[in-house]
Scaffold this active site. Structure first.
Site, mmCIF file in Angstrom:
data_model
loop_
_atom_site.group_PDB
_atom_site.id
_atom_site.type_symbol
_atom_site.label_atom_id
_atom_site.label_comp_id
_atom_site.label_asym_id
_atom_site.label_seq_id
_atom_site.Cartn_x
_atom_site.Cartn_y
_atom_site.Cartn_z
ATOM 1 N N ARG A 62 -30.463 -23.785 -73.209
ATOM 2 C CA ARG A 62 -29.607 -23.953 -74.390
ATOM 3 C C ARG A 62 -29.480 -25.412 -74.798
ATOM 4 O O ARG A 62 -29.241 -25.719 -75.957
ATOM 5 C CB ARG A 62 -28.196 -23.432 -74.081
ATOM 6 C CG ARG A 62 -28.075 -21.942 -74.184
ATOM 7 C CD ARG A 62 -26.687 -21.517 -73.795
ATOM 8 N NE ARG A 62 -26.389 -21.946 -72.426
ATOM 9 C CZ ARG A 62 -25.632 -21.259 -71.588
ATOM 10 N NH1 ARG A 62 -25.100 -20.113 -71.967
ATOM 11 N NH2 ARG A 62 -25.390 -21.697 -70.372
ATOM 12 N N LYS A 169 -33.570 -17.194 -55.515
ATOM 13 C CA LYS A 169 -32.453 -16.601 -54.788
ATOM 14 C C LYS A 169 -31.149 -16.933 -55.534
ATOM 15 O O LYS A 169 -31.121 -17.925 -56.264
ATOM 16 C CB LYS A 169 -32.433 -17.079 -53.354
ATOM 17 C CG LYS A 169 -32.035 -18.540 -53.186
ATOM 18 C CD LYS A 169 -31.587 -18.846 -51.787
ATOM 19 C CE LYS A 169 -30.792 -20.120 -51.786
ATOM 20 N NZ LYS A 169 -29.993 -20.444 -50.701
ATOM 21 N N GLU A 237 -26.167 -27.906 -40.723
ATOM 22 C CA GLU A 237 -26.119 -28.864 -41.827
ATOM 23 C C GLU A 237 -24.963 -29.830 -41.600
ATOM 24 O O GLU A 237 -23.889 -29.403 -41.144
ATOM 25 C CB GLU A 237 -25.891 -28.145 -43.148
ATOM 26 C CG GLU A 237 -27.001 -27.188 -43.538
ATOM 27 C CD GLU A 237 -26.766 -26.630 -44.931
ATOM 28 O OE1 GLU A 237 -27.421 -27.104 -45.866
ATOM 29 O OE2 GLU A 237 -25.926 -25.730 -45.079
ATOM 30 N N ASP A 256 -25.721 -17.207 -47.798
ATOM 31 C CA ASP A 256 -26.437 -18.390 -48.264
ATOM 32 C C ASP A 256 -27.589 -18.775 -47.334
ATOM 33 O O ASP A 256 -28.570 -19.362 -47.772
ATOM 34 C CB ASP A 256 -25.436 -19.561 -48.343
ATOM 35 C CG ASP A 256 -25.972 -20.720 -49.145
ATOM 36 O OD1 ASP A 256 -26.477 -20.483 -50.248
ATOM 37 O OD2 ASP A 256 -25.907 -21.870 -48.658
ATOM 38 N N HIS A 261 -32.997 -17.174 -45.373
ATOM 39 C CA HIS A 261 -33.870 -18.098 -44.640
ATOM 40 C C HIS A 261 -34.017 -17.715 -43.158
ATOM 41 O O HIS A 261 -35.113 -17.707 -42.607
ATOM 42 C CB HIS A 261 -33.314 -19.522 -44.673
ATOM 43 C CG HIS A 261 -33.035 -20.035 -46.044
ATOM 44 N ND1 HIS A 261 -33.840 -19.768 -47.118
ATOM 45 C CD2 HIS A 261 -32.039 -20.815 -46.514
ATOM 46 C CE1 HIS A 261 -33.352 -20.375 -48.185
ATOM 47 N NE2 HIS A 261 -32.254 -20.999 -47.844
ATOM 48 N N LYS A 367 -27.754 -32.693 -38.474
ATOM 49 C CA LYS A 367 -28.605 -31.860 -39.328
ATOM 50 C C LYS A 367 -29.827 -31.439 -38.519
ATOM 51 O O LYS A 367 -30.561 -32.304 -38.018
ATOM 52 C CB LYS A 367 -29.045 -32.672 -40.550
ATOM 53 C CG LYS A 367 -29.962 -31.945 -41.514
ATOM 54 C CD LYS A 367 -30.260 -32.878 -42.690
ATOM 55 C CE LYS A 367 -31.479 -32.474 -43.474
ATOM 56 N NZ LYS A 367 -31.311 -31.339 -44.347
HETATM 57 P P1 NDP Z 1 -27.830 -24.705 -63.396
HETATM 58 O O1 NDP Z 1 -26.527 -24.075 -63.751
HETATM 59 O O2 NDP Z 1 -27.868 -26.145 -63.085
HETATM 60 O O3 NDP Z 1 -28.851 -24.442 -64.592
HETATM 61 C C1 NDP Z 1 -28.964 -23.215 -65.225
HETATM 62 C C2 NDP Z 1 -29.878 -23.364 -66.412
HETATM 63 O O4 NDP Z 1 -29.920 -22.098 -67.064
HETATM 64 C C3 NDP Z 1 -29.436 -24.392 -67.414
HETATM 65 O O5 NDP Z 1 -30.579 -25.044 -67.901
HETATM 66 C C4 NDP Z 1 -28.832 -23.542 -68.522
HETATM 67 O O6 NDP Z 1 -29.069 -24.105 -69.785
HETATM 68 C C5 NDP Z 1 -29.658 -22.307 -68.449
HETATM 69 N N1 NDP Z 1 -28.937 -21.141 -68.966
HETATM 70 C C6 NDP Z 1 -27.979 -20.423 -68.351
HETATM 71 N N2 NDP Z 1 -27.597 -19.399 -69.154
HETATM 72 C C7 NDP Z 1 -28.349 -19.509 -70.284
HETATM 73 C C8 NDP Z 1 -28.441 -18.764 -71.482
HETATM 74 N N3 NDP Z 1 -27.692 -17.673 -71.709
HETATM 75 N N4 NDP Z 1 -29.331 -19.137 -72.415
HETATM 76 C C9 NDP Z 1 -30.127 -20.233 -72.205
HETATM 77 N N5 NDP Z 1 -30.075 -20.983 -71.087
HETATM 78 C C10 NDP Z 1 -29.195 -20.622 -70.153
HETATM 79 O O7 NDP Z 1 -28.439 -23.833 -62.226
HETATM 80 P P2 NDP Z 1 -29.538 -24.285 -61.157
HETATM 81 O O8 NDP Z 1 -30.645 -24.943 -61.852
HETATM 82 O O9 NDP Z 1 -28.866 -24.997 -60.058
HETATM 83 O O10 NDP Z 1 -29.979 -22.885 -60.541
HETATM 84 C C11 NDP Z 1 -30.756 -21.934 -61.244
HETATM 85 C C12 NDP Z 1 -31.050 -20.753 -60.306
HETATM 86 O O11 NDP Z 1 -31.714 -21.238 -59.154
HETATM 87 C C13 NDP Z 1 -29.785 -20.068 -59.786
HETATM 88 O O12 NDP Z 1 -30.059 -18.696 -59.644
HETATM 89 C C14 NDP Z 1 -29.569 -20.704 -58.418
HETATM 90 O O13 NDP Z 1 -28.890 -19.826 -57.550
HETATM 91 C C15 NDP Z 1 -31.009 -20.893 -57.982
HETATM 92 N N6 NDP Z 1 -31.187 -21.949 -56.992
HETATM 93 C C16 NDP Z 1 -30.768 -23.236 -57.224
HETATM 94 C C17 NDP Z 1 -30.982 -24.218 -56.293
HETATM 95 C C18 NDP Z 1 -30.569 -25.618 -56.541
HETATM 96 O O14 NDP Z 1 -30.748 -26.442 -55.640
HETATM 97 N N7 NDP Z 1 -30.029 -25.957 -57.704
HETATM 98 C C19 NDP Z 1 -31.645 -23.932 -55.001
HETATM 99 C C20 NDP Z 1 -32.078 -22.567 -54.864
HETATM 100 C C21 NDP Z 1 -31.836 -21.635 -55.826
HETATM 101 P P3 NDP Z 1 -28.039 -25.132 -70.476
HETATM 102 O O15 NDP Z 1 -27.733 -26.156 -69.446
HETATM 103 O O16 NDP Z 1 -28.778 -25.667 -71.600
HETATM 104 O O17 NDP Z 1 -26.860 -24.318 -70.827
#
Ligand code: NDP
Length: 517
Positions: A62, A169, A237, A256, A261, A367
């Protein structure tokens, strides 16, 4: 004792072919995962020559970005999160030209028309043959709507090039939501198109477990209840919830860490030899092993599991930290566990009677992710009438992270006129033996997905079986609120009950001898 052979990657392996030409669409590209893990991993692939020339990334989120501002943002973030010791400007500058962005909301049909137009344009430009890798860097709640819209735009059909989806995940938050999520995904995609990622499986040290077990003749004959006393898995951790309290409070360490894992590592250590290293052969053996893990009764849960939550204390770096319930985003009366220990049993011919201990927690003293295979002791009777009163067992330790290597502990005679014994370590260190670049674990996963190799990814049955094991534990924990939380201070080794769990069996946790609890 460390090996002094140092091999460069070129000496050790022939460079594998680059991944298939493709367009990688990252849904949620403005998020944390993309900047911290995905981009550094793709950049590492680029530097290692494993990215196809005919390749482009499209980010969609978005956030109001353009291709230019997305490239700028990624160029800033990569300098913070790159895992390489030196930054290769040339490789990045070349790669950044392949990054594109389309702004849109996942529930807006118009956004998908724009996406389809951009895919069509880049497919022609980069000659990617219609191959598309969709990476869901989003919460699972939007998988359905994204898949629906891709179908509407004709972007899921494999008539022209392969279409694969990487799913992050968590794969559900309990057994029923995992089954629902799998049903939803499989309503749109076929199993061969679905790549459920657990980046732990991408770590060299985890992958090496199978190589170690099945490429060496000396260990596999001992790998059973006749010779192994018990096995331990530890993921410790030092970090606390570090600003992710809101997310973590709905999760806890069982969801988690253990359910995914740790159960995956358990499968690698304990599964039967596969008929080949083909993806389905390995995944079949993992599934069989998971099916053999005994499902706990409520009584088992009370007797064979321990949960903990950290209270205030000093972190391993010496700084003070509040208790879990005082962390931002956490319910002040939360009973979410930040520590868990469990004793499992595997009901099959190989492991009958060999206890499997698992332990994981946040805010601990060190860790460390490691796996211990402890062998049965040698009989001491031979040493009667000598100063030797006890013989510690041989231990094989897989150091997964941050140390990466394998250690074998055995007894030697101390030089001198009397028969005195001392345990010594034979130690193989990845860092000393190979000049491999440190990866995130995501490199190999993305690369394998480009090649259609699903070995390291979780299949539907594996995900659900892991939940079958975890669910009865979570059920009891939910119905019987934890008493005495918080029950361990930050910087310690967890609650006393975790020590009791293993010590009442006459055993002790690995590493406890040199770390104060
Ligand atoms: P964030 O909340 O940081 O990012 C989510 C992204 O999804 C943002 O870019 C957001 O866009 C976009 N988004 C969410 N809803 C919408 C929508 N309706 N339309 C368009 N874009 C949308 O999450 P993460 O990147 O941290 O995590 C993403 C996935 O990965 C999750 O399922 C998380 O559990 C998994 N994950 C994350 C890890 C991590 O280290 N971060 C590690 C392992 C898994 P915008 O910002 O523009 O709104």
């Amino acid at each position: 004792m460390a090996t002094n052979l140092v091999h460069t990657p070129e000496e050790c392996t022939e460079r594998p072919p680059a991944g298939d030409p493709c367009i990688m669409v990252i849904f949620g590209a403005a998020g944390d995962l993309t900047k911290r893990l995905l981009m550094p991993a793709i950049y590492n692939l680029k530097c290692d020559g494993l990215l196809p020339e005919k390749f482009a990334v499209i980010g969609m989120a978005r956030k109001d970005l353009t291709t230019d501002s997305f490239r700028e943002k990624m160029s800033t973030d990569i300098r913070e999160f790159s895992t390489r010791s030196t930054f290769d400007e040339g490789a990045w500058n070349d790669f950044v030209e392949h990054l594109h962005y389309t702004q849109g909301s996942f529930d807006d049909e118009g956004s998908y028309s724009q996406l389809a137009d951009l895919i069509g344009k880049l497919d022609g430009e980069y000659k990617t043959g219609g191959n598309i890798l969709f990476y869901m860097a989003t919460p699972p709640s939007v998988f359905g709507i994204i898949s629906d819209n891709l179908e509407r735009m004709g972007l899921r059909s494999e008539e022209n090039g392969w279409k694969r989806i990487i799913v992050e995940k968590p794969f559900g938050t309990n057994l029923s939501s995992a089954i629902d999520l799998n049903k939803e995904i499989l309503q749109y995609w076929q199993e061969h198109q679905v790549f459920r990622i657990d980046h732990y499986m991408g770590k060299e040290t985890v992958q090496n477990i199978l190589a170690f077990r099945f490429a060496n003749g000396i260990f596999e004959p001992l790998w059973n209840r006749n010779y192994v006393d018990h096995i331990q898995f530890c993921v410790a951790e030092t970090v606390t919830v570090e600003g992710r309290g809101n997310y973590y409070d709905k999760s806890g360490v069982m969801r988690d860490m253990m359910q995914n894992h740790m159960f995956q590592m358990l499968a690698y250590i304990c599964m039967e030899p596969p008929s080949s290293f083909a993806s389905e052969a390995i995944r079949n053996e993992k599934a069989k092993l998971m099916e053999a893990v005994r499902i706990m009764t409520p009584e088992d849960v009370r007797n064979h599991t321990v949960r903990g939550q950290y209270g205030p204390g000093k972190k391993s770096d010496g700084t003070d930290n509040v208790g879990y319930r005082e962390e931002p985003g956490v319910n002040p009366e939360s009973s979410t566990e930040t520590f868990a220990a469990a004793k499992l049993h595997i009901d099959n011919w190989r492991w009958d009677g060999v206890p499997i201990y698992l332990r994981s927690g946040k805010a601990l003293g060190k860790k460390d992710t490691e796996i211990l295979v402890e062998f049965k002791k040698a009989p001491e009777v031979l040493f009667r009438n000598t100063p030797v009163t006890s013989l510690p067992p041989n231990q094989l330790v897989f150091h997964i992270q941050p140390d990466q290597g394998i250690q074998l502990k055995f007894q030697t005679k101390v030089p001198g006129p009397t028969m005195k014994m001392q345990p010594v370590n034979m130690h193989f260190s990845y860092g000393e033996a190979f000049e491999a670049a440190r990866g995130t674990g995501y490199e190999i996963m993305i690369y394998d997905c480009m090649l259609g190799d699903a070995t390291l990814f979780s299949r539907t049955d594996l995900v659900e079986q892991a939940w079958q094991i975890a669910q009865p534990i979570l059920d009891v924990w939910e119905s019987e609120p934890a008493q005495g939380f918080p029950n361990y201070p930050v910087g310690s080794w967890g609650p006393k009950e975790a020590f009791d769990l293993i010590e009442k069996d006459g055993r002790s946790w690995l590493g406890m001898s040199n770390i104060a609890t």
